[in-house]
Design an enzyme around this catalytic site. Structure first.
Site, PDB file in Angstrom:
ATOM      1  N   CYS A  44      65.259  25.124  59.324  1.00 11.93           N
ATOM      2  CA  CYS A  44      64.845  25.127  58.027  1.00 11.93           C
ATOM      3  C   CYS A  44      65.454  24.402  56.918  1.00 11.93           C
ATOM      4  CB  CYS A  44      64.194  26.491  57.448  1.00 11.93           C
ATOM      5  SG  CYS A  44      65.516  27.732  57.574  1.00 11.93           S
ATOM      6  N   CYS A  95      67.158  33.236  68.344  1.00 13.04           N
ATOM      7  CA  CYS A  95      67.190  33.568  67.074  1.00 13.04           C
ATOM      8  C   CYS A  95      65.728  33.915  66.548  1.00 13.04           C
ATOM      9  CB  CYS A  95      67.762  32.059  66.481  1.00 13.04           C
ATOM     10  SG  CYS A  95      69.338  31.748  66.977  1.00 13.04           S
TER      11      CYS A  95
END
Length: 433
Positions: free
Chosen positions: A362, A246
Site C-alpha cells: 500500500c 502478513c
C-alpha cells in the site's frame, strides 16, 4: 474555596492536543474513541481538529515559519500541538469560531507546566494569525506534500495526478466495504454505491461501523477497494492451499476464504492476529491462523498460492493517515525494501511449481513496488511474471499498467465513482520450477 470550573470545550482541546503531540513525535494516528472522550459530539470535534491539522500539516508549517520569528520554542510541552490545532481551526475551520481557538489555546497551555510560560506568545501568535487568516487560507496546495515527495510523485505519476492527490488528502477517504455476496438489498440498506465486483462505498455515515446494517450477520467487512484487488488475482484450483503472508487484520484472508481456498493466515503481531480472529469469527470463516516471522516461516508442504502484502511505508494510505507523508524518510523506505526482498524470497521458497504469487504494497513509492518486482525477476530463480489482464478487474481496468501490474492511485475513480482509492502496487508471478 470552590475550584473554578474549566471552560466548555477545554477538555476536548486537551485530549486532542495530547493525541496530536504523540503523532508529531512519530506515533501512528488513530481516531479518538469513547474511552478517550465520552461525549460523541466532543469526540467528533476533537477528531476533526486533529485530522485537519494533520491534513494541512505542510501549509501550517509555512504559517509557523512566518509567525514564529525564533522558531518553535524548545522543550515546550504541548505548545506546538495546541498551536497547530488552533491554526487549523482559525484558518480552515471558520465555522467553529475564532474566539474559541484563541481563548481555549491559551487556557490549554496554562494547564501544561512545561508550556504555561508561553501563554503570552500563544495569544500573540494566534492574534497575528487571525489577522492573516484569509491570506493563509489561500496558501498553495503544493505545500500539502513534502517537497521531495511531491517532486518524486510528479516524476512517477504526472503533475495533474499529484494535484488530485492533494484534493484526496483534504477530502479524506470514504468508507469502502467488501461484500460476501453482491446483494442489492444489502447495498441499499447500507446506502452504498457499488464500485467494482463486491466492493461498495459509503460516502457518508452517521454511526460506528459496528452499528451499520448486517455487521453482526457477517455480510461484509471494511476494506478499501484498492486493498481488495490482490486476493482477487490469485490463480489456484478451488480448495487449493493458499497462504496469506502478513495477513492481519484479515481483509484478504476473508476474500481467500470466500473464494473457497484452504487458507493459512500468518502474521508476526499477536495483537493484530487477535483482531483477525475476531473478524473471521464474525464472518464465519475458519482459516488456519499462525503467528510467525514471514521471512523465516517454513511449512511441511508448499502452497498453491501466496498473497504477500508486504510491510511498507504505507504512503498510499495518506487519505486516512496523513501523518505518513511527514514521517517517512528515504532511509526508512530503503530499510523496508530490504525487508520486502527477504519476504519475497521466502514466499518463492514456499510456493509449489506452477503456483501463483501475488506481491502487493500500500505504497506510492516505486522503490517498494515496481523496483521490487524487477529485482525479484532478476535475482530469484524459478519465477516468471504473470501479467494481469484488464478483464480480470472490471471497473478497475485503469489501474493496470503496460506490464500487467496494478498501480492504483488516489486520483483514480474506481468504477467511475468519485472519492479515490488507496495508492497500491500489485504484481503477480508464477513458480516455474
Amino acid at each position: 474555596m470552590t475550584k473554578a470550573k474549566d471552560p466548555a470545550g477545554l477538555s476536548l482541546r486537551l485530549v486532542a492536543a495530547k493525541r496530536l503531540q504523540a503523532v508529531l513525535k512519530g506515533e501512528h494516528f488513530a481516531p479518538l474513541q469513547a474511552g478517550d472522550l465520552a461525549d460523541g459530539r466532543d469526540r467528533a470535534l476533537a477528531n476533526r481538529l486533529i485530522t485537519t491539522a494533520l491534513r494541512r500539516h505542510g501549509q501550517i508549517n509555512a504559517m509557523l515559519g512566518e509567525l514564529l520569528e525564533k522558531g518553535m520554542p524548545p522543550r515546550s510541552g504541548t505548545f506546538e500541538a495546541v498551536l497547530r490545532l488552533s491554526l487549523a481551526q482559525l484558518v480552515f475551520l471558520p465555522d467553529i469560531g475564532a474566539h474559541s481557538a484563541l481563548f481555549l489555546a491559551v487556557e490549554a497551555i496554562k494547564r501544561d507546566s512545561k508550556a504555561r510560560h508561553l501563554s503570552g506568545l500563544m495569544n500573540a501568535v494566534l492574534r497575528r494569525a487571525q489577522g492573516n487568516s484569509a491570506r493563509f487560507a489561500l496558501l498553495d496546495d503544493t505545500l500539502l506534500l513534502p517537497e521531495t515527495t511531491r517532486q518524486k510523485w510528479e516524476s512517477a505519476y504526472g503533475t495533474e495526478a499529484v494535484g488530485r492527490f492533494t484534493d484526496a488528502l483534504i477530502d479524506g477517504a470514504p468508507l469502502d466495504l467488501t461484500l460476501r455476496e453482491v446483494d442489492p438489498d444489502v447495498i441499499e440498506a447500507l446506502g452504498a454505491t457499488q464500485l467494482a465486483g463486491p466492493s461498495v462505498r459509503l460516502e457518508t455515515r452517521d454511526r460506528p461501523v459496528d452499528a451499520l446494517p448486517f455487521f453482526e450477520d457477517g455480510r461484509w467487512w471494511v476494506q478499501d477497494v484498492a486493498s481488495a484487488i490482490p486476493a482477487r488475482l490469485i490463480k489456484a484450483q478451488a480448495g487449493g492451499s493458499v497462504l496469506d503472508l502478513c495477513a492481519a487484520p484479515g481483509g484478504k484472508t476473508a476474500q481467500l476464504c470466500q473464494s473457497g481456498y484452504s487458507v493459512t493466515a500468518l502474521d508476526s503481531d499477536a495483537t493484530r492476529l487477535e483482531r483477525l480472529k475476531a473478524n473471521m469469527e464474525r464472518l464465519g470463516f475458519s482459516p488456519l491462523v499462525l503467528e510467525g516471522d514471514a521471512a523465516k516461516f517454513a511449512a511441511p508442504e508448499p502452497f498453491d498460492g501466496i498473497v504477500l502484502d508486504a510491510p511498507c511505508s504505507a504512503t498510499g494510505t495518506f487519505r486516512r493517515h496523513p501523518e505518513v507523508l511527514w514521517q517517512r524518510s528515504a532511509a526508512d523506505i530503503a530499510g523496508r525494501v530490504q525487508l520486502q526482498r527477504s519476504l519475497f524470497a521466502n514466499a518463492v521458497r514456499l510456493l509449489s511449481p506452477g503456483g501463483s504469487l501475488v506481491y502487493c504494497v500500500c505504497s506510492l513509492e516505486p522503490e517498494e513496488g515496481e523496483a521490487v518486482a524487477e529485482w525479484a525477476l532478476a535475482a530469484l530463480s524459478g519465477i516468471e511474471a504473470d501479467p494481469i489482464a484488464p478483464g480480470e478487474l472490471p471497473g478497475l481496468e485503469m489501474t493496470i499498467n503496460a506490464r500487467g501490474e496494478v498501480r492504483a492511485l488516489p486520483s483514480m475513480a474506481p468504477g467511475g465513482v468519485a472519492g479515490g482509492m488507496d495508492g497500491f502496487f500489485v504484481a503477480r508471478f508464477r513458480r516455474t520450477s
